[in-house]
Design a protein around this motif. Sequence first.
Motif, mmCIF file in Angstrom:
data_model
loop_
_atom_site.group_PDB
_atom_site.id
_atom_site.type_symbol
_atom_site.label_atom_id
_atom_site.label_comp_id
_atom_site.label_asym_id
_atom_site.label_seq_id
_atom_site.Cartn_x
_atom_site.Cartn_y
_atom_site.Cartn_z
ATOM 1 N N ILE A 218 7.477 -0.597 -13.506
ATOM 2 C CA ILE A 218 8.224 0.671 -13.458
ATOM 3 C C ILE A 218 8.843 0.724 -12.062
ATOM 4 C CG2 ILE A 218 8.111 3.189 -13.716
ATOM 5 C CD1 ILE A 218 5.540 2.854 -15.327
ATOM 6 N N TYR A 219 10.126 1.084 -12.005
ATOM 7 C CA TYR A 219 10.833 1.050 -10.724
ATOM 8 C C TYR A 219 11.146 2.454 -10.226
ATOM 9 C CZ TYR A 219 11.416 -3.751 -12.254
ATOM 10 O OH TYR A 219 11.166 -5.016 -12.706
ATOM 11 N N ALA A 220 11.034 2.624 -8.918
ATOM 12 C CA ALA A 220 11.397 3.897 -8.279
ATOM 13 C C ALA A 220 11.514 3.659 -6.777
ATOM 14 C CB ALA A 220 10.330 4.961 -8.546
ATOM 15 N N PRO A 221 12.373 4.412 -6.107
ATOM 16 C CA PRO A 221 12.474 4.286 -4.646
ATOM 17 C C PRO A 221 11.329 4.981 -3.917
ATOM 18 C CG PRO A 221 14.073 5.885 -5.471
ATOM 19 C CD PRO A 221 13.400 5.298 -6.681
ATOM 20 N N VAL A 222 10.549 5.770 -4.662
ATOM 21 C CA VAL A 222 9.425 6.496 -4.065
ATOM 22 C C VAL A 222 8.180 6.273 -4.910
ATOM 23 C CG1 VAL A 222 8.497 8.842 -3.700
ATOM 24 C CG2 VAL A 222 10.804 8.289 -2.915
ATOM 25 N N VAL A 223 7.084 5.901 -4.257
ATOM 26 C CA VAL A 223 5.781 5.765 -4.931
ATOM 27 C C VAL A 223 4.774 6.560 -4.108
ATOM 28 C CG1 VAL A 223 3.937 4.166 -5.609
ATOM 29 C CG2 VAL A 223 6.335 3.478 -5.878
ATOM 30 N N ILE A 224 3.975 7.391 -4.781
ATOM 31 C CA ILE A 224 3.011 8.240 -4.053
ATOM 32 C C ILE A 224 1.599 7.894 -4.521
ATOM 33 C CG2 ILE A 224 2.453 10.605 -3.355
ATOM 34 C CD1 ILE A 224 5.216 11.461 -4.437
ATOM 35 N N ASN A 225 0.758 7.580 -3.566
ATOM 36 C CA ASN A 225 -0.637 7.230 -3.861
ATOM 37 C C ASN A 225 -1.482 8.502 -3.904
ATOM 38 O OD1 ASN A 225 -3.289 6.365 -3.854
ATOM 39 N ND2 ASN A 225 -3.156 5.222 -1.925
ATOM 40 N N VAL A 226 -1.843 8.914 -5.126
ATOM 41 C CA VAL A 226 -2.722 10.075 -5.304
ATOM 42 C C VAL A 226 -3.876 9.616 -6.206
ATOM 43 C CG1 VAL A 226 -2.720 12.587 -5.557
ATOM 44 C CG2 VAL A 226 -0.545 11.380 -5.478
ATOM 45 N N ALA A 227 -4.446 8.476 -5.833
ATOM 46 C CA ALA A 227 -5.412 7.798 -6.700
ATOM 47 C C ALA A 227 -6.847 8.230 -6.416
ATOM 48 C CB ALA A 227 -5.250 6.298 -6.581
ATOM 49 N N GLY A 228 -7.059 9.323 -5.693
ATOM 50 C CA GLY A 228 -8.417 9.825 -5.467
ATOM 51 C C GLY A 228 -9.279 8.740 -4.827
ATOM 52 N N PRO A 229 -10.508 8.548 -5.338
ATOM 53 C CA PRO A 229 -11.417 7.582 -4.707
ATOM 54 C C PRO A 229 -10.915 6.131 -4.737
ATOM 55 C CG PRO A 229 -12.609 9.081 -6.154
ATOM 56 C CD PRO A 229 -11.153 9.329 -6.403
ATOM 57 N N ALA A 230 -9.806 5.868 -5.453
ATOM 58 C CA ALA A 230 -9.220 4.510 -5.436
ATOM 59 C C ALA A 230 -8.108 4.410 -4.396
ATOM 60 C CB ALA A 230 -8.681 4.158 -6.814
ATOM 61 N N SER A 231 -7.950 5.435 -3.567
ATOM 62 C CA SER A 231 -6.785 5.457 -2.661
ATOM 63 C C SER A 231 -6.761 4.275 -1.708
ATOM 64 C CB SER A 231 -6.732 6.772 -1.881
ATOM 65 O OG SER A 231 -7.767 6.819 -0.903
ATOM 66 N N ALA A 232 -7.927 3.877 -1.200
ATOM 67 C CA ALA A 232 -7.941 2.769 -0.231
ATOM 68 C C ALA A 232 -7.481 1.478 -0.902
ATOM 69 C CB ALA A 232 -9.341 2.603 0.357
ATOM 70 N N MET A 233 -7.880 1.299 -2.181
ATOM 71 C CA MET A 233 -7.471 0.081 -2.893
ATOM 72 C C MET A 233 -5.958 0.064 -3.107
ATOM 73 S SD MET A 233 -10.528 -0.281 -5.614
ATOM 74 C CE MET A 233 -9.844 -1.651 -6.510
ATOM 75 N N ILE A 234 -5.416 1.225 -3.421
ATOM 76 C CA ILE A 234 -3.957 1.295 -3.641
ATOM 77 C C ILE A 234 -3.226 1.090 -2.305
ATOM 78 C CG2 ILE A 234 -2.051 2.802 -4.395
ATOM 79 C CD1 ILE A 234 -3.730 1.960 -6.796
ATOM 80 N N ASN A 235 -3.750 1.662 -1.225
ATOM 81 C CA ASN A 235 -3.128 1.457 0.097
ATOM 82 C C ASN A 235 -3.186 -0.015 0.491
ATOM 83 O OD1 ASN A 235 -2.226 4.033 0.606
ATOM 84 N ND2 ASN A 235 -4.092 4.678 1.667
ATOM 85 N N GLN A 236 -4.287 -0.653 0.120
ATOM 86 C CA GLN A 236 -4.415 -2.083 0.421
ATOM 87 C C GLN A 236 -3.374 -2.889 -0.379
ATOM 88 O OE1 GLN A 236 -8.289 -3.705 -0.401
ATOM 89 N NE2 GLN A 236 -8.043 -5.275 1.140
ATOM 90 N N MET A 237 -3.240 -2.531 -1.661
ATOM 91 C CA MET A 237 -2.224 -3.211 -2.502
ATOM 92 C C MET A 237 -0.835 -3.079 -1.891
ATOM 93 S SD MET A 237 -2.674 -2.027 -6.420
ATOM 94 C CE MET A 237 -4.273 -2.012 -7.172
ATOM 95 N N ALA A 238 -0.581 -1.901 -1.293
ATOM 96 C CA ALA A 238 0.750 -1.642 -0.722
ATOM 97 C C ALA A 238 0.882 -2.269 0.665
ATOM 98 C CB ALA A 238 1.003 -0.131 -0.659
ATOM 99 N N GLY A 239 -0.230 -2.732 1.219
ATOM 100 C CA GLY A 239 -0.211 -3.344 2.557
ATOM 101 C C GLY A 239 0.100 -2.347 3.650
ATOM 102 N N VAL A 240 -0.456 -1.131 3.520
ATOM 103 C CA VAL A 240 -0.094 -0.087 4.504
ATOM 104 C C VAL A 240 -1.283 0.362 5.355
ATOM 105 C CG1 VAL A 240 1.818 0.760 3.078
ATOM 106 C CG2 VAL A 240 -0.452 1.821 2.828
ATOM 107 N N LEU A 241 -2.360 -0.427 5.355
ATOM 108 C CA LEU A 241 -3.567 0.032 6.067
ATOM 109 C C LEU A 241 -3.465 -0.127 7.592
ATOM 110 C CD1 LEU A 241 -6.313 -1.394 3.655
ATOM 111 C CD2 LEU A 241 -5.776 1.020 4.019
ATOM 112 N N ASP A 242 -2.610 -1.067 8.048
ATOM 113 C CA ASP A 242 -2.631 -1.464 9.464
ATOM 114 C C ASP A 242 -2.454 -0.331 10.467
ATOM 115 O OD1 ASP A 242 -2.874 -3.903 8.472
ATOM 116 O OD2 ASP A 242 -0.865 -4.634 9.022
ATOM 117 N N ASP A 243 -1.520 0.580 10.206
ATOM 118 C CA ASP A 243 -1.252 1.585 11.253
ATOM 119 C C ASP A 243 -2.046 2.880 11.031
ATOM 120 O OD1 ASP A 243 0.067 2.835 9.155
ATOM 121 O OD2 ASP A 243 1.863 3.311 10.315
#
Length: 435
Positions: A218-243
């Motif tokens: 599914i394509y979109a210019p905006v993706v929002i992580n509201v995955a509750g207790p899975a949020s860290a896994m989704i952030n990791q998938m997105a590669g956004v944990l570093d900062d």
Amino acid sequence: MTKTVDAIIIGAGVIGTAIAFELAKMGWKTINVDRNTQIGHGSTSGSCAIIRTHYSTFDGTVFAWEAYHYWRDWKEYLGLPAGHDLAKYRETGCLVMKTKTNGYLKKHIENCRLLECPLEEWSPEKIVEKLPIYSLESYAPARAMSDPDFGMPNGSHLSGGVFWPKAGYVTDPALSAQNLADAARVHGAQFQTGAEVVEILRKDGRVKGIRLVDGEEIYAPVVINVAGPASAMINQMAGVLDDMTIKTRPLRQEVVHMPAPEGFDFENDGLIVSDSDIACYCRPEHGNNILVGSEDPDCDPHQWVENDIDYDRNFTDQWTTQAMRYGQRVPGIGIPQKTKGVVDLYDASTDWIPIYDRSQLPGFYMACGSSGNQYKNAPIAGKMMAALVEYCENGVDHDADPLQYTLPYLQRDIDVGFYSRKREINEESSFSVLG
Ligand SMILES: Cc1cc2nc3c(=O)[nH]c(=O)nc-3n(C[C@H](O)[C@H](O)[C@H](O)COP(=O)(O)OP(=O)(O)OC[C@H]3O[C@@H](n4cnc5c(N)ncnc54)[C@H](O)[C@@H]3O)c2cc1C
């Protein structure tokens, strides 16, 4: 067929659906995807759904006091046709015991007075008049069951409490998320359940969409992580944990469900009570029952789990500890033979304050780290996240120039940078579910 929308929201809990509702009203074409087959059946369904109007920080108090108004006006806020089955808000009020742990509530009282959020100071006599089943002997500090002094009063008594009359709880939290989804659908929002996100797609240095476990993209210019207790896994998938200075992590919780003592109608005459002397909070529950949760005292080890799927859903000694701690306050309560209640997960953040923010990946946002205390704030979090997404997509750098957001009811400006993923750890936090 490939779907293309304006925004993908990962998660259809109470916060994910609230964001969908607000973006859809602003004309955005949204889709929420959720691994579960029913809306609101993540940590939202396990929530005690307590709506309180006090917090340790001023910013937390403003947000919660604003949020209260949407629960009070639930029907008007949603705008669904008459006859729709709506979640109900029961305004029981919330009593908080004054203890050394909470600084005898001085900060909380000051915060609420500045905001004209109603409160009453209650003497010990008034507490016992309202809750005749209560004993005000002090047991602090809370102890583990293995401690030889567990259950021994310390010789002093509670000196009173503060009652916040506008607080209450929502009777069916999963239904409240379904209400939000229905209201969002009226404005064109789509929901896809049974849809597990396994990859965050990128193109040219920004987010491009998601891939589901069955291969659908599914394509979109905006993706929002509201995955509750899975949020860290989704952030990791997105590669956004570093900062991120603030991290999120799933934390296991048990909530005790026990009958009120005979002869007292706790369901109708009881209150929400937050009691750091015994490290428990409670609220009335249907059928003259009481829900008892933990206020995370230092003596109870945190039960961090690896992920939000494989964790122990059985009750443990923690259940018995909580039930017995509550029995210290309510000596007439019997400890049931059969363990009943809820085992679920918080999405705990480093300082127990949520993250409502963009990320280092353009177009990828997060509303996570809700730390067991953001059910109440879902409606205003939805509005603020929608405003934040629009602000950033209009080209403003929220990290450098944080959005100042005007709360619709209170007409106060808040600095959304308070919820930044890159903030310094907020030392004013209670570092517990109390936020
Ligand atoms: C026991 C307990 C008691 C609580 N009590 C209170 C309270 O009294 N008051 C209060 O204010 N707050 C309370 N909370 C906190 C509150 O419930 C949460 O902050 C709130 O429900 C979070 O909503 P959410 O939409 O962010 O997450 P969730 O409801 O957890 O929704 C996240 C969704 O994301 C989906 N998901 C995850 N990974 C994927 C994936 N890879 N692909 C697709 N979908 C995915 C999940 O299926 C889930 O449905 C409590 C929480 C718990 C656990």
